[in-house]
Enzyme design. Structure first.
Site, PDB file in Angstrom:
ATOM      1  N   HIS A  53       0.850  -1.194   0.000  1.00 62.86           N
ATOM      2  CA  HIS A  53       0.000   0.000   0.000  1.00 62.86           C
ATOM      3  C   HIS A  53       0.880   1.236   0.000  1.00 62.86           C
ATOM      4  CE1 HIS A  53       0.726  -0.581   4.298  1.00 62.86           C
ATOM      5  NE2 HIS A  53       0.148   0.571   4.610  1.00 62.86           N
ATOM      6  N   HIS A  55       1.279   3.927   1.970  1.00 64.39           N
ATOM      7  CA  HIS A  55       1.802   4.660   3.131  1.00 64.39           C
ATOM      8  C   HIS A  55       3.326   4.761   3.097  1.00 64.39           C
ATOM      9  CE1 HIS A  55      -2.082   4.003   5.676  1.00 64.39           C
ATOM     10  NE2 HIS A  55      -2.134   5.096   4.944  1.00 64.39           N
ATOM     11  N   ASP A  57       5.591   4.662   5.252  1.00 59.79           N
ATOM     12  CA  ASP A  57       6.401   3.708   6.013  1.00 59.79           C
ATOM     13  C   ASP A  57       6.442   2.327   5.352  1.00 59.79           C
ATOM     14  OD1 ASP A  57       3.625   3.466   6.853  1.00 59.79           O
ATOM     15  OD2 ASP A  57       4.302   2.211   8.504  1.00 59.79           O
ATOM     16  N   HIS A  58       5.894   2.240   4.123  1.00 56.56           N
ATOM     17  CA  HIS A  58       5.998   1.007   3.337  1.00 56.56           C
ATOM     18  C   HIS A  58       6.572   1.261   1.951  1.00 56.56           C
ATOM     19  CE1 HIS A  58       3.572  -1.324   6.270  1.00 56.56           C
ATOM     20  NE2 HIS A  58       3.269  -0.080   6.610  1.00 56.56           N
ATOM     21  N   HIS A 111      -7.681  -0.896   5.422  1.00 55.48           N
ATOM     22  CA  HIS A 111      -6.652  -0.005   5.957  1.00 55.48           C
ATOM     23  C   HIS A 111      -6.459   1.172   4.993  1.00 55.48           C
ATOM     24  CE1 HIS A 111      -3.015   1.243   8.031  1.00 55.48           C
ATOM     25  NE2 HIS A 111      -2.304   1.098   6.941  1.00 55.48           N
ATOM     26  N   ASP A 128      -0.225  -3.800   6.129  1.00 52.26           N
ATOM     27  CA  ASP A 128      -0.902  -3.363   7.352  1.00 52.26           C
ATOM     28  C   ASP A 128      -2.351  -3.832   7.417  1.00 52.26           C
ATOM     29  OD1 ASP A 128       1.405  -2.080   8.049  1.00 52.26           O
ATOM     30  OD2 ASP A 128       0.628  -0.040   7.806  1.00 52.26           O
ATOM     31  N   HIS A 166       4.421  -4.733  10.460  1.00 49.03           N
ATOM     32  CA  HIS A 166       4.885  -4.131  11.722  1.00 49.03           C
ATOM     33  C   HIS A 166       5.037  -5.169  12.825  1.00 49.03           C
ATOM     34  CE1 HIS A 166       4.334   0.220  10.776  1.00 49.03           C
ATOM     35  NE2 HIS A 166       3.415  -0.237   9.937  1.00 49.03           N
TER      36      HIS A 166
HETATM   37 FE    FE Z   1       2.502   0.811   8.273  1.00 48.06          FE
HETATM   38 ZN    ZN Z   2      -0.120   1.576   6.551  1.00 47.46          ZN
END
Ligand code: FE
Ligand code: ZN
Length: 250
Positions: A53, A55, A57-58, A111, A128, A166
């Site tokens: 996805h 985001h 942080d990915h 998400h 996530d 995570h």
């Molecule tokens: Fe994340």
């Molecule tokens: Zn995420």
């Protein structure tokens, strides 16, 4: 199919990226940043970047890794516009294929609108959407959508290895125990997780079998959970929504 080697790469504070290696390919799933990926490659050339996805942080490592190695960026076709450097969009209907590996794509909105999971060999990379004993927050989806998305994971073979985005497992396990203190599989697993984290070990991979036995978000039918939240008769989406609400405030 044999021959896919999976390395867990801790990134940022609690993210996991994954390096997938075989004879012909070297791919990373969900790189938040470039440096830990470069270090894990030990001089090898990255051929593909897979995003679950959009985001940051990915996908925050996409551009730097693409520039350094010429790696091809793969992500959800439905979310093309939000995936940095995307070359190839994939969807559930067509799946994908690389280095001789068939890649199943699950579209799992909840998400985020465009969230997908990759099924490769006997492993699933869930981003996530599904966590060990948990699930992602509903930033862009409804409880009903997330319940349908989680059902796609539950339908995978029991021994499928679950690699999520995570390390949230200890908190997830504590929360799960508040809902199902009588679940023996959960109690045993809680002890395993405490021991793993005390030794600074990752709690991935999990398995679909373990998740079905212990993850409250896959257990909306559990009589004990329903009693704990006072919803003996709600439908799965309503029960899910209440569990999610409680977790958001845990
Ligand atoms: Fe994340
Ligand atoms: Zn995420």
């Amino acid at each position: 199919m044999a021959g896919l080697d999976i390395t867990i790469i801790p990134c940022l504070t609690d993210n996991y990226a994954y390096l997938l290696r075989s004879k012909d390919l070297c791919a990373v799933v969900d790189p938040p940043e470039a440096a830990p990926i470069v270090a894990a490659l030990e001089g090898a050339t990255l051929t593909h970047i897979l995003n679950t996805h959009h985001h940051w942080d990915h996908s925050g490592g996409n551009r730097e890794l693409k520039e350094a190695y010429g790696a091809e960026v793969i992500g959800p076709e439905k979310d093309r516009s939000r995936i940095p450097g995307i070359d190839h969009g994939v969807d559930q209907e067509h799946g994908w294929q690389f280095g001789g590996f068939k890649v199943g794509v699950l579209e799992v909105p909840g998400h985020t609108r465009g969230a997908i999971a990759y099924v490769i060999d006997n492993a699933v990379f869930t981003g996530d959407t599904l966590f060990v004993m948990g699930c992602g927050r509903l930033f862009e989806g409804t409880p009903a959508e997330m319940v349908a998305s989680l059902a796609k994971f539950a339908a995978l073979p029991d021994d499928t290895a679950v690699y999520c985005g995570h390390e949230y497992t200890l908190t997830n396990a504590r929360f799960a125990q508040t809902l199902e203190p009588g679940n023996e599989a959960l109690a045993a697993r809680y002890n395993d997780v405490v021991a793993a984290r005390a030794a600074f070990k990752p709690t991935v991979p999990s398995t679909i079998r373990l998740e079905k036995a212990t993850n409250p978000f896959l257990r909306t039918g559990s009589a004990e959970i329903r009693a704990a939240i006072g919803m003996a008769h709600g439908d799965d989406a309503a029960v899910f929504a209440e569990i999610r609400r409680r977790k958001d405030n845990f």
